[in-house]
Design a protein around this motif. Structure first.
Motif, PDB file in Angstrom:
ATOM      1  N   LEU A 313       0.824  -1.200   0.000  1.00  0.00           N
ATOM      2  CA  LEU A 313       0.000   0.000   0.000  1.00  0.00           C
ATOM      3  C   LEU A 313       0.861   1.254   0.000  1.00  0.00           C
ATOM      4  O   LEU A 313       0.621   2.185  -0.772  1.00  0.00           O
ATOM      5  CB  LEU A 313      -0.922  -0.013   1.220  1.00  0.00           C
ATOM      6  N   TRP A 314       1.893   1.292   0.856  1.00  0.00           N
ATOM      7  CA  TRP A 314       2.723   2.486   0.955  1.00  0.00           C
ATOM      8  C   TRP A 314       3.752   2.558  -0.168  1.00  0.00           C
ATOM      9  O   TRP A 314       4.001   3.624  -0.724  1.00  0.00           O
ATOM     10  CB  TRP A 314       3.436   2.520   2.310  1.00  0.00           C
ATOM     11  N   ASP A 320       4.228  11.516  -7.443  1.00  0.00           N
ATOM     12  CA  ASP A 320       3.672  12.857  -7.284  1.00  0.00           C
ATOM     13  C   ASP A 320       2.937  12.987  -5.952  1.00  0.00           C
ATOM     14  O   ASP A 320       3.013  14.026  -5.284  1.00  0.00           O
ATOM     15  CB  ASP A 320       2.725  13.182  -8.442  1.00  0.00           C
ATOM     16  N   LEU A 321       2.215  11.941  -5.566  1.00  0.00           N
ATOM     17  CA  LEU A 321       1.483  11.966  -4.304  1.00  0.00           C
ATOM     18  C   LEU A 321       2.447  11.966  -3.117  1.00  0.00           C
ATOM     19  O   LEU A 321       2.227  12.660  -2.118  1.00  0.00           O
ATOM     20  CB  LEU A 321       0.539  10.768  -4.220  1.00  0.00           C
ATOM     21  N   LEU A 322       3.533  11.210  -3.236  1.00  0.00           N
ATOM     22  CA  LEU A 322       4.528  11.185  -2.166  1.00  0.00           C
ATOM     23  C   LEU A 322       5.145  12.567  -1.956  1.00  0.00           C
ATOM     24  O   LEU A 322       5.368  13.005  -0.822  1.00  0.00           O
ATOM     25  CB  LEU A 322       5.627  10.173  -2.493  1.00  0.00           C
ATOM     26  N   GLU A 323       5.418  13.261  -3.051  1.00  0.00           N
ATOM     27  CA  GLU A 323       6.014  14.584  -2.930  1.00  0.00           C
ATOM     28  C   GLU A 323       5.060  15.558  -2.257  1.00  0.00           C
ATOM     29  O   GLU A 323       5.479  16.432  -1.491  1.00  0.00           O
ATOM     30  CB  GLU A 323       6.431  15.092  -4.308  1.00  0.00           C
ATOM     31  N   LEU A 324       3.769  15.417  -2.513  1.00  0.00           N
ATOM     32  CA  LEU A 324       2.789  16.263  -1.835  1.00  0.00           C
ATOM     33  C   LEU A 324       2.748  15.965  -0.342  1.00  0.00           C
ATOM     34  O   LEU A 324       2.613  16.869   0.488  1.00  0.00           O
ATOM     35  CB  LEU A 324       1.401  16.057  -2.453  1.00  0.00           C
ATOM     36  N   SER A 350      15.696  13.848  -1.754  1.00  0.00           N
ATOM     37  CA  SER A 350      15.469  14.335  -3.109  1.00  0.00           C
ATOM     38  C   SER A 350      14.290  15.284  -3.217  1.00  0.00           C
ATOM     39  O   SER A 350      14.049  15.844  -4.270  1.00  0.00           O
ATOM     40  CB  SER A 350      15.228  13.141  -4.047  1.00  0.00           C
ATOM     41  N   THR A 351      13.546  15.472  -2.115  1.00  0.00           N
ATOM     42  CA  THR A 351      12.347  16.300  -2.157  1.00  0.00           C
ATOM     43  C   THR A 351      12.457  17.431  -1.148  1.00  0.00           C
ATOM     44  O   THR A 351      12.768  17.183   0.017  1.00  0.00           O
ATOM     45  CB  THR A 351      11.097  15.454  -1.830  1.00  0.00           C
ATOM     46  N   PRO A 352      12.239  18.675  -1.544  1.00  0.00           N
ATOM     47  CA  PRO A 352      12.296  19.783  -0.581  1.00  0.00           C
ATOM     48  C   PRO A 352      11.176  19.668   0.447  1.00  0.00           C
ATOM     49  O   PRO A 352      10.070  19.243   0.135  1.00  0.00           O
ATOM     50  CB  PRO A 352      12.115  21.028  -1.464  1.00  0.00           C
ATOM     51  N   ILE A 353      11.489  20.042   1.662  1.00  0.00           N
ATOM     52  CA  ILE A 353      10.519  19.957   2.757  1.00  0.00           C
ATOM     53  C   ILE A 353      10.102  21.372   3.137  1.00  0.00           C
ATOM     54  O   ILE A 353      10.906  22.165   3.612  1.00  0.00           O
ATOM     55  CB  ILE A 353      11.122  19.228   3.964  1.00  0.00           C
TER      56      ILE A 353
END
Length: 653
Positions: A313-314, A320-324, A350-353
């Motif tokens: 599931l995870w 795209d949803l993970l980055e949101l 890899s993703t800005p917080i």
């Protein structure tokens, strides 16, 4: 109390007895709080002045006698003149002994502080108190608060406690900002630094103090120190120092006191002060553990780095949803993301917080234990990091400043270290030969080519500035002393220096600027801007700060207890301060030594200055900020919780 009205002045309190003096007739007597009984004493022709420090103690062979004078010795000490008055009911006049600051135990001994801080034990059961022995000198003060201190001696089951309060300097309305505690067991002549007082509670008011040995039995919160401040308009501040989490609460008791009135005293029933059991006042052992992230609100705990079993599931969520999701979590919560499943392990790198841009309030749970915790003002969450910042030395660690995930910490007399609490890295710098300084800061990260630590000491504005610098691989500090000639002295404010145009700027208490050039190792006081305040006035009780925002130098002047702040911008074309009434594009984070400036990402964040305190309601924490537009604190200044040792921390992995 009718017996305490009119010309009667209270000179001190011992348990349920007040020492009163009629200023019109010089008559002196003991007054019992409950029964209103009077015990007449010799006339006191030359009493302590209202501005002097003095303390009262009653000494006898038994506590029963103290509860029912007149079979006791009355001891009144005066600090400034370094003498001690004594008498017994029925004496014709007061005697005098050349020591000062008294407290007592229940077997007739009186502990006083003599010249140079030597603790002297007097046997007060004799008509004239006799010196029984000389004990160790008082423990040294914390170098962080060299200027303004107030210490008291208390006895509990044979052990002597030295409680030293540190007060915000300058001004009559001083506030309690820190405390340290030392204990000297009966069998030893040396002081031991401790973080707690066990199951006890201490009450400090005026120049007297009381110790309740079993706070829980008296239905009091254990391990707390309650301090009555100086009366001010509308009431009197009550400071409660909670040693469990090393925080200070301040409430205003209203309706009883006027500014300029007599000091307030605690009236603690004698049954509360009697020893019922001997509590262990030793310090909690210091240890170093791995990083743990504990959400205090949820009470859950998870080891950083432990991996929970992944599920389809995870792991199958679209990128795209993970980055949101990542953009909506706080920085501390983002540290848990790699533990969700293997597919998320590299997500935060890899993703800005988004919420990582908000500084966290970093605190230590104890002065010498150094357990770190954080509070996020935006999400209102508190986290226990489970990290101990301690070398095992009992000296207190002080959080000084933070940049790019690194924290500068001083410990004891001149020890300095750099710490990255999220990476678990500690860098020890060479010790300094001086433990007092006005401010300390650093630029860049340890190991980078331009990394440098800068420390300045103004020696209380006496015309000499000492500056120290340390760079990568230096074996010792580079030290320079500069004497400067100015029309008036330049006492620096208590903030850390700020880097501006390649030099370090320091704000004086009067609003002038001093500049240190680290390349030339020179110090100068600028002729302009001109002073905003009279630096010699002791009525000023403001904290001063500097911060750089959009290549402009901003000065902030604060007053404790909720009074309005003042903000200024340096007009470099005129070299003059221009007062600001709008800071809509920036949100500021202020602690006792630093101010961090961040862009206001939302309209409601503009014109806010977050301070190092928060309010708690039903277990939920709310950050306290000052509204520049409304010129008031939200929530109100009184009643909030202020961690003693805390700074705004900039997380950076």
């Amino acid at each position: 109390m009718p017996a305490a009205q009119g010309n009667q002045r209270c000179l001190g309190r011992h348990r349920e007895w007040l020492l009163m003096r009629d200023d019109a007739t010089a008559e002196c007597f003991l007054l019992h709080l409950t029964s209103q009984r009077r015990v007449h004493l010799p006339r006191l022709l030359q009493p302590p002045d209202p501005g002097e420090s003095f303390a009262l103690a009653l000494a006898s062979n038994s506590s029963e006698t103290i509860a029912h004078p007149p079979d006791c010795t009355v001891v009144l000490s005066v600090h400034e003149n370094r003498w001690l008055l004594h008498c017994r009911p029925g004496d014709e006049c007061w005697g005098r002994v050349s020591v000062f600051e008294a407290m007592d135990d229940d077997d007739g001994r009186v502990y006083v502080t003599a010249m140079r801080g030597i603790v002297v034990v007097l046997d007060a059961t004799f008509p004239v108190p006799r010196v029984e022995s000389y004990k160790a000198t008082l423990p040294p003060t914390c170098p962080t608060h060299l200027r303004t201190t107030s210490h008291l001696l208390l006895e509990s089951t044979g052990d002597i406690f030295c409680v030293r309060l540190y007060l915000q300097p300058y001004g009559r309305q001083r506030r309690v900002v820190d405390v340290d505690i030392h204990v000297k067991p009966r069998s030893k002549d040396t002081w031991e630094s401790v973080d707690n007082i066990g199951g006890r509670a201490i009450f400090i008011g005026g120049h007297n103090s009381s110790l309740v040995s079993n706070a829980a039995q008296a239905k009091l919160q254990p391990n707390c120190i309650h301090v009555l401040g100086m009366p001010r308009d509308g009431g009197i501040p009550l400071y409660t120092i909670v040693l469990d989490d090393m925080s200070i609460r301040c409430k205003l008791i209203q309706g009883f006191f006027d500014a300029g009135g007599d000091e307030a005293y605690w009236a603690v029933p004698i049954c509360f002060e009697q020893e019922s059991s001997k509590d262990n006042a030793g310090a909690v052992s210091c240890e170093v553990s791995g990083t743990k992230l504990v959400d205090e609100k949820q009470g859950g705990q998870k080891e950083s780095g432990d991996h929970v079993s992944s599920t389809s599931l995870w792991s199958s969520l679209p990128r795209d949803l993970l980055e949101l999701i990542v953009q909506e979590v706080t920085f501390m919560d983002s540290l848990r993301l790699p533990a969700v499943c293997k597919g998320w392990s590299g997500l935060t790198r890899s993703t800005p917080i988004h919420n990582a841009k908000s500084p966290l309030l970093l605190t230590t749970r104890a002065r010498t234990q150094g357990r770190l915790a954080t509070f996020n003002p935006m999400t209102r969450k508190k986290y226990d990091l489970g990290i101990y910042v301690s070398s095992g030395d009992p000296e207190p660690q002080v959080l000084r400043c933070s940049k790019r995930g690194w924290v500068l910490v001083t410990e004891g007399e001149g020890y300095v270290s750099m710490m990255n609490p999220l990476k678990g890295v500690i860098l020890c710098l060479p010790p300094m030969d001086n433990d007092y300084f006005s401010g300390i800061t650093f630029i860049s990260e340890p190991g980078s080519p331009d990394f440098m630590v800068v420390c300045v000491s103004d020696w209380r504005g006496l015309g000499t500035m000492t500056a120290r610098t340390w760079r990568n691989d230096d074996e010792d500090w580079t030290v320079t002393e500069s004497e400067y000639q100015v029309l008036f002295l330049f006492p620096t404010a208590s903030h850390n220096p700020v880097l501006f145009d390649g030099e370090f700027y320091c704000l004086g208490r009067d609003g002038r600027l001093g500049v240190f050039n680290p390349n030339k190792m020179t110090w100068r006081v600028l002729a302009k801007p001109e002073p905003l305040y009279d630096a010699t006035s002791m009525d000023q009780n403001e904290q001063r700060y500097l911060v750089v925002w959009k290549e402009q130098l901003i000065a902030i002047f604060t007053v404790p207890h909720g009074e309005p702040m003042r903000t200024f911008r340096l007009d470099r074309s005129q070299m003059a301060w221009s007062e600001l009434e709008d800071l809509s594009d920036v949100v500021l984070f202020m602690d006792r030594r630093n101010v961090l400036a961040r862009p206001a990402t939302r309209e409601d964040l503009g014109n806010r200055i977050y301070v190092q305190s928060f309010a708690e309601t039903d277990g939920a924490a709310t950050a306290v900020f000052y509204s520049v537009k409304k010129r008031q604190y939200c929530p109100a200044s009184y009643g909030n919780i202020e961690p003693v040792n805390s700074i705004w921390f900039e997380p950076n992995l």
